[in-house]
Design an enzyme around this catalytic site. Structure first.
Site, mmCIF file in Angstrom:
data_model
loop_
_atom_site.group_PDB
_atom_site.id
_atom_site.type_symbol
_atom_site.label_atom_id
_atom_site.label_comp_id
_atom_site.label_asym_id
_atom_site.label_seq_id
_atom_site.Cartn_x
_atom_site.Cartn_y
_atom_site.Cartn_z
ATOM 1 N N SER A 122 0.835 -1.200 0.000
ATOM 2 C CA SER A 122 0.000 0.000 0.000
ATOM 3 C C SER A 122 0.878 1.262 0.000
ATOM 4 C CB SER A 122 -0.969 -0.065 1.186
ATOM 5 O OG SER A 122 -1.985 0.902 1.073
ATOM 6 N N ASP A 177 -10.001 -4.926 -4.286
ATOM 7 C CA ASP A 177 -9.451 -3.913 -3.376
ATOM 8 C C ASP A 177 -10.353 -2.669 -3.372
ATOM 9 O OD1 ASP A 177 -7.932 -1.957 -2.054
ATOM 10 O OD2 ASP A 177 -6.044 -2.765 -2.801
ATOM 11 N N HIS A 211 -8.046 -5.352 0.157
ATOM 12 C CA HIS A 211 -6.799 -4.598 0.384
ATOM 13 C C HIS A 211 -5.949 -5.348 1.398
ATOM 14 C CE1 HIS A 211 -4.300 -1.100 -0.066
ATOM 15 N NE2 HIS A 211 -4.284 -0.871 1.243
#
Length: 232
Positions: A122, A177, A211
């Protein structure tokens, strides 16, 4: 030769998974927003190679605009998570310098840059891409999970004289995600192909994954590290 960790602020309290034998390579891995190095040190321990040192630093705690200015671990400020959102250019560049200091420290301790992989998840993956592509040393590769390329409009010009033009990049993304949509990951992969040799960019997507990471992705990461950092 022993380097002084105190001269590199992020190394002083970074989580380090030492090799079980002589360390001839290193993986520096950066966590996502609000996390710490501990979770990724645990994940990497499960796929570790005995001659590789894994370094998982903690981001400094700063107010994050995206989260109503709450103070949390963050590599730089985030205003939004879309390709056209405003970006914290000064913060991104400052964070990249602090990661480059870790790379320099490992080099001083005898691990050449072509035996160092930079990676992250991320926001950490975003920073690893930006740092590696602007680094003056030729690195082994980049692991970019569920992320994007910060300051993407500055590339390919921002890539430091193309030192890492041939760097291998493993980019992975969950297809469901909700934070950083897989389409943003695909746009990032296309952009990366304009910065490095296109055949060096692998973009893998994982159905049903949000995610986060998954076992298949971690196996892909392990294979990538083994290929780029063979035993010597």
């Amino acid at each position: 030769m022993c380097g002084n960790n105190m001269s590199v602020p992020l190394l002083a309290d970074a989580v380090t998974v030492s090799g079980a034998e002589r360390e001839t390579a290193a993986v520096i891995f950066l966590h996502g927003l609000g996390d710490t190095g501990h979770s990724w040190a645990d994940a990497l321990s499960s796929i570790r190679l005995p001659y590789v040192k894994y370094i998982c630093p903690h981001a400094p705690r700063i107010p994050v605009t995206l989260n109503m200015k709450m103070v949390m671990p963050s590599w730089f400020d985030l205003m939004g998570l879309t390709p056209d959102a405003p970006e914290d250019e000064a913060g991104i560049k400052k964070a990249a310098e602090s990661i480059k200091a870790i790379i320099e420290h490992e080099m001083k301790n005898g691990i050449p840059p072509n035996r160092i992989i930079l990676g992250g998840f991320s926001q950490g993956g975003a920073l690893s891409l930006y740092t590696a592509l602007t680094c003056q040393h030729q690195l082994a590769g980049i692991v970019a999970l569920s992320c994007w390329l910060p300051l993407h409009k500055a590339f390919p010009q921002a890539a430091n004289n193309g030192v890492n033009k041939d760097i291998a990049i493993l980019q992975c993304h969950g297809e469901r995600d909700p934070m950083i949509p897989v389409q943003f990951g695909a746009l990032t992969a296309e952009k990366l192909k304009s910065v490095v040799t296109p055949s060096k960019v692998q973009f893998k997507t994982y159905p049903g994954v949000m995610h986060s990471s998954c076992p298949q992705e971690m196996m892909a990461v392990k294979e990538f590290i083994e290929k780029l950092l063979p035993r010597i």
